[in-house]
Design a protein around this motif. Structure first.
Motif, short mmCIF file in Angstrom:
data_model
loop_
_atom_site.label_atom_id
_atom_site.label_comp_id
_atom_site.label_asym_id
_atom_site.label_seq_id
_atom_site.Cartn_x
_atom_site.Cartn_y
_atom_site.Cartn_z
N VAL A 10 0.85 -1.19 0.00
CA VAL A 10 0.00 0.00 0.00
C VAL A 10 0.88 1.23 0.00
O VAL A 10 1.85 1.32 0.77
CB VAL A 10 -0.92 0.02 1.24
N ALA A 11 0.54 2.21 -0.85
CA ALA A 11 1.29 3.47 -0.88
C ALA A 11 1.27 4.11 0.50
O ALA A 11 0.23 4.15 1.16
CB ALA A 11 0.69 4.41 -1.92
N GLU A 12 2.43 4.59 0.93
CA GLU A 12 2.59 5.12 2.28
C GLU A 12 1.57 6.21 2.62
O GLU A 12 1.04 6.27 3.73
CB GLU A 12 4.01 5.66 2.45
N GLY A 13 1.23 7.06 1.67
CA GLY A 13 0.32 8.17 1.91
C GLY A 13 -1.10 7.74 2.27
O GLY A 13 -1.84 8.51 2.89
N ILE A 14 -1.50 6.54 1.87
CA ILE A 14 -2.86 6.07 2.17
C ILE A 14 -2.86 4.84 3.07
O ILE A 14 -3.91 4.28 3.36
CB ILE A 14 -3.65 5.77 0.88
N ALA A 15 -1.68 4.42 3.50
CA ALA A 15 -1.57 3.17 4.25
C ALA A 15 -2.41 3.16 5.52
O ALA A 15 -3.07 2.16 5.84
CB ALA A 15 -0.11 2.88 4.58
N GLU A 16 -2.43 4.27 6.25
CA GLU A 16 -3.17 4.30 7.51
C GLU A 16 -4.67 4.13 7.27
O GLU A 16 -5.34 3.35 7.96
CB GLU A 16 -2.89 5.63 8.24
N ASP A 17 -5.20 4.85 6.28
CA ASP A 17 -6.64 4.76 5.98
C ASP A 17 -7.01 3.38 5.44
O ASP A 17 -8.03 2.81 5.83
CB ASP A 17 -7.06 5.83 4.99
N SER A 110 4.08 -1.03 3.46
CA SER A 110 3.85 0.20 2.71
C SER A 110 5.08 0.48 1.84
O SER A 110 6.16 -0.05 2.08
CB SER A 110 3.56 1.37 3.65
N PHE A 111 4.88 1.30 0.83
CA PHE A 111 5.99 1.67 -0.06
C PHE A 111 5.90 3.16 -0.34
O PHE A 111 4.84 3.78 -0.20
CB PHE A 111 5.96 0.86 -1.36
N THR A 112 7.04 3.74 -0.77
CA THR A 112 7.07 5.18 -1.04
C THR A 112 7.06 5.50 -2.53
O THR A 112 6.74 6.62 -2.90
CB THR A 112 8.30 5.82 -0.38
N GLY A 113 7.42 4.57 -3.37
CA GLY A 113 7.43 4.85 -4.81
C GLY A 113 7.16 3.59 -5.61
O GLY A 113 7.26 2.47 -5.11
N VAL A 114 6.85 3.78 -6.88
CA VAL A 114 6.49 2.66 -7.75
C VAL A 114 7.62 1.66 -7.89
O VAL A 114 7.41 0.44 -7.86
CB VAL A 114 6.04 3.18 -9.13
N ASN A 115 8.85 2.13 -8.04
CA ASN A 115 9.98 1.20 -8.20
C ASN A 115 10.13 0.31 -6.99
O ASN A 115 10.40 -0.89 -7.11
CB ASN A 115 11.27 1.97 -8.46
N GLU A 116 9.94 0.87 -5.79
CA GLU A 116 10.01 0.07 -4.58
C GLU A 116 8.89 -0.96 -4.55
O GLU A 116 9.11 -2.12 -4.20
CB GLU A 116 9.94 0.96 -3.34
N ALA A 117 7.69 -0.54 -4.94
CA ALA A 117 6.55 -1.46 -4.94
C ALA A 117 6.78 -2.63 -5.91
O ALA A 117 6.53 -3.79 -5.57
CB ALA A 117 5.28 -0.71 -5.32
N VAL A 118 7.27 -2.34 -7.09
CA VAL A 118 7.52 -3.38 -8.08
C VAL A 118 8.61 -4.33 -7.58
O VAL A 118 8.49 -5.56 -7.70
CB VAL A 118 7.89 -2.77 -9.45
#
Length: 196
Positions: A10-17, A110-118
């Motif tokens: 989950v993207a860090e900015g929305i992870a809590e919600d 959680s992740f901070t960017g697309v490259n990290e997520a991939v």
């Protein structure tokens, strides 16, 4: 089932919600047997699988993983029931993140960017299925093209059509089912090599 989501990025900015909504929904699930018509999740199928899932939950407890809901077998009824369990910020070298559990266990990071997520998504011994969800459909499709999985859903539920291939990469099975790829397994191929 083999394509059930077991790891969630989950993207860090929305992870809590997202986490709060997911826990709330998980805690509303009715875990019950076939005799309960409103059951949403049933028991595991065998003693062996129940023991395997319990062992993973015990490893998670011993490692001090952050269990935000569940984490236990259900003892108040007959059958191989396990609470739907969610673990947050699971280390990428832990069994909860790396193994195919085949039980109601979800590992989150959680992740901070697309490259990290991939990179996190592809860092696995398996590659059967994946899902990408995002508000920008084109960006989500671009991420899907970078994932090492046999079937990837983008902003859609897990739909499998009989004319598409089903199968994965890495340690996720061999060959393909469905579509012309699956039918090819029933064909006999004959080769003749001759020096004449």
């Amino acid at each position: 089932m083999c394509s059930a989501t077991s790891r969630l990025l989950v993207a860090e900015g929305i992870a809590e919600d997202v986490t709060a909504a997911l826990v709330a929904k998980t805690n509303q699930l009715l875990v019950a047997g076939h005799d309960e018509p409103d059951a949403q999740m049933g028991p595991l199928t065998t003693t062996e699988q129940f023991a395997k899932v319990k062992a993973v939950l015990e490893k998670a407890r011993a490692a001090g993983l952050d269990c935000i809901t569940g984490g236990n077998p259900v003892h108040d009824r007959r059958g191989f029931f396990v609470e739907p369990s969610i673990y947050r910020n699971v280390p990428t070298d832990h069994a909860v993140w790396r193994e195919e559990i085949f039980g109601p266990v979800l590992a989150m990071r959680s992740f901070t960017g697309v490259n990290e997520a991939v990179a996190l998504a592809n860092d696995t011994d398996f590659g059967l299925a994946a899902t990408v969800v995002g508000t920008d459909g084109d960006a989500a499709a671009a991420v899907a093209r970078r994932l090492d999985a046999g079937h990837i859903w983008v902003n859609t539920p897990q739909m499998i059509f009989p004319n598409t291939a089903w199968g994965g990469f890495k340690a996720s099975g061999i060959g393909r089912e469905l579509g012309p790829w699956g039918l090819a397994a029933y064909r006999g191929v004959k080769h003749i090599t001759s020096a004449v």
